[in-house]
Design an enzyme around this catalytic site. Sequence first.
Site, mmCIF file in Angstrom:
data_model
loop_
_atom_site.group_PDB
_atom_site.id
_atom_site.type_symbol
_atom_site.label_atom_id
_atom_site.label_comp_id
_atom_site.label_asym_id
_atom_site.label_seq_id
_atom_site.Cartn_x
_atom_site.Cartn_y
_atom_site.Cartn_z
ATOM 1 N N GLU A 1 -3.183 -6.803 3.778
ATOM 2 C CA GLU A 1 -3.488 -5.421 3.380
ATOM 3 C C GLU A 1 -4.980 -5.162 3.498
ATOM 4 O O GLU A 1 -5.789 -6.097 3.528
ATOM 5 C CB GLU A 1 -3.101 -5.203 1.908
ATOM 6 C CG GLU A 1 -1.611 -5.174 1.630
ATOM 7 C CD GLU A 1 -0.957 -3.813 1.877
ATOM 8 O OE1 GLU A 1 -1.638 -2.871 2.339
ATOM 9 O OE2 GLU A 1 0.249 -3.707 1.599
ATOM 10 N N GLU B 1 -4.713 2.586 -0.572
ATOM 11 C CA GLU B 1 -5.363 1.300 -0.270
ATOM 12 C C GLU B 1 -6.075 0.838 -1.548
ATOM 13 O O GLU B 1 -6.353 1.642 -2.434
ATOM 14 C CB GLU B 1 -6.355 1.480 0.879
ATOM 15 C CG GLU B 1 -5.749 2.089 2.135
ATOM 16 C CD GLU B 1 -4.551 1.328 2.673
ATOM 17 O OE1 GLU B 1 -4.604 0.093 2.751
ATOM 18 O OE2 GLU B 1 -3.529 1.968 2.995
ATOM 19 N N HIS C 1 0.830 -1.224 0.000
ATOM 20 C CA HIS C 1 0.000 0.000 0.000
ATOM 21 C C HIS C 1 0.859 1.268 0.000
ATOM 22 O O HIS C 1 0.367 2.349 -0.270
ATOM 23 C CB HIS C 1 -0.989 -0.003 1.182
ATOM 24 C CG HIS C 1 -0.428 0.473 2.481
ATOM 25 N ND1 HIS C 1 -1.189 1.070 3.454
ATOM 26 C CD2 HIS C 1 0.838 0.434 2.982
ATOM 27 C CE1 HIS C 1 -0.414 1.387 4.484
ATOM 28 N NE2 HIS C 1 0.792 1.005 4.231
HETATM 29 C C1 LIG Z 1 4.214 0.697 6.438
HETATM 30 S S1 LIG Z 1 5.636 -0.076 7.050
HETATM 31 C C2 LIG Z 1 5.001 -1.661 7.490
HETATM 32 C C3 LIG Z 1 5.849 -2.362 8.504
HETATM 33 C C4 LIG Z 1 5.348 -3.727 8.951
HETATM 34 N N1 LIG Z 1 5.254 -4.663 7.864
HETATM 35 C C5 LIG Z 1 4.019 -3.563 9.647
HETATM 36 O O1 LIG Z 1 2.976 -3.814 9.042
HETATM 37 O O2 LIG Z 1 4.003 -3.147 10.792
HETATM 38 C C6 LIG Z 1 6.542 -0.412 5.590
HETATM 39 C C7 LIG Z 1 7.894 -1.044 5.832
HETATM 40 O O3 LIG Z 1 8.551 -1.191 4.569
HETATM 41 C C8 LIG Z 1 9.924 -0.941 4.778
HETATM 42 N N2 LIG Z 1 10.577 -0.602 3.499
HETATM 43 C C9 LIG Z 1 10.443 0.531 2.757
HETATM 44 N N3 LIG Z 1 11.181 0.471 1.673
HETATM 45 C C10 LIG Z 1 11.812 -0.723 1.687
HETATM 46 C C11 LIG Z 1 12.690 -1.388 0.801
HETATM 47 N N4 LIG Z 1 13.094 -0.807 -0.324
HETATM 48 N N5 LIG Z 1 13.109 -2.628 1.116
HETATM 49 C C12 LIG Z 1 12.697 -3.224 2.269
HETATM 50 N N6 LIG Z 1 11.851 -2.649 3.147
HETATM 51 C C13 LIG Z 1 11.406 -1.417 2.858
HETATM 52 C C14 LIG Z 1 9.931 0.205 5.755
HETATM 53 O O4 LIG Z 1 11.181 0.351 6.386
HETATM 54 C C15 LIG Z 1 8.815 -0.214 6.708
HETATM 55 O O5 LIG Z 1 9.289 -0.992 7.766
#
Ligand SMILES: C[S@@+](CC[C@H](N)C(=O)[O-])C[C@H]1O[C@@H](n2cnc3c(N)ncnc32)[C@H](O)[C@@H]1O
Length: 442
Positions: free
Chosen positions: A378, A404, A349
């Site tokens: 999601e 979303e 999302h």
């Molecule tokens: C909205 S958070 C969701 C975290 C967790 N999955 C949760 O639902 O609580 C999105 C996650 O994606 C990670 N993220 C963003 N870009 C990324 C990338 N290029 N590779 C790996 N993780 C990434 C962020 O650091 C963050 O922890």
Amino acid sequence: MTELAAIQSKNGHANGYASGHSNGTANSHSKEASPLTNDQIPISPSAPQDVPGLLSQIASHGDAFLGIDPDARLKLLEDARALVNALETPRESMIRYCWAQSTIYAAIETGVDIELFHKLSLSDKPKSAAELAEDTGCDPFMLSRLLKHLAAMDVIGEAGPDLYRRTGFTIALCSEKYSDGFPLMTRRFTAGIHALPAYLKKNGYRNPTNPTDTALQLGFNTDLHFFETVKQDPVTAKQFNNHMSIYSLGRPSWMDVGFFPVQERLIEGSNTTNDNVLLIDMGGSIGHDLSEFKRKWPDAPGRLILQDLPTVACHAQGLDPTIEVMPHDFFTPQPVKGARAYYMHSVLHDWPDDMCRKILANLIPALRPGYSKVLINENVIPDKGAYWETTSLDLIMMTIGSGERTERHWYTLLESARLKIIKVWTAPAQKGEESLIECELA
Ligand SMILES: C[S@@+](CC[C@H](N)C(=O)[O-])C[C@H]1O[C@@H](n2cnc3c(N)ncnc32)[C@H](O)[C@@H]1O
């Protein structure tokens, strides 16, 4: 006779309902809605015709709540919100949106900053404004004004003149996991949200899909993608990780019995040799979901791997020792091949469709046909009756160029990425739309 009663009597109806004067739409008793006069707008409830039905629903859900029906609390809460909205006049609603919501936010964030909620929550004994000013080192008059608004909005309790007490919410705000959401929104989101109307106007009201040209960049005067701003700012990173670790607590989780059949569809049929990987949490932040899985399914065979950016993964501490932490950027090829399941929670999302396809294209070669699953946790927004938590998150996502998705949208996106949806699993009696989309290679 009061002015309200006089107008209602002139209209021939008590309490505004059955009068045909609900604001905006015709009510069920009258085919023709009469527009309200300017005099009536400040004193007419918005939906008086809904009040009797809501009151009887509240009575029945209230009984169920007292009878400890686990689903009744949410129903009662939604009815109570609907009742407030039905009873409020348009003037009251406007004042609530324009004055109260922005200022209570500022008061809470200041309270977090000066550790007001800690001081108030040390015991259940009420504290005076003067004592709290001394505890926090604030100007007593300034603090007394904040305290009055916090009490008027029920963030803190009032025990007497200039005397305050803690509430359940106050106690929760003593934990950084909860309180960090407030400075986080101000530091990284709110200016983007405030810039949304200007951004949309400037762009001809088109849906934003370029994550480096969104309301966020306009509001914060930056060229950076949201996650770049997080990477560069350790304070935001800590606040964001904390917020992520609690935003979905208390809601049904796919790992619970009655949601997704973990035993039958994930564990059974998985390879039970020691080096088998059962579950990889991609973009799993600091490991809260895998910790929950370990707690709920302690005997599940196979390895659990947490992946996130190096700047985030390094903060995953205090996890069960069986959870492996692996820094990984999901825009690069997935290094762990043939796991039973690759899981992503609130990850896709964050990204527009073309970038989701890049994330998935980097994952697809790792999938073992007929064995590996992709589990996508999601929101699946319904066509009608979407929940306010989900719609507000959707607009926050709009400010970073993503959003979303509806079920139709998920099918189109995932099928275009060579995945087949096996089933969209949703908890029964769930408020909110967070589902588990079970996929395999097409
Ligand atoms: C909205 S958070 C969701 C975290 C967790 N999955 C949760 O639902 O609580 C999105 C996650 O994606 C990670 N993220 C963003 N870009 C990324 C990338 N290029 N590779 C790996 N993780 C990434 C962020 O650091 C963050 O922890």
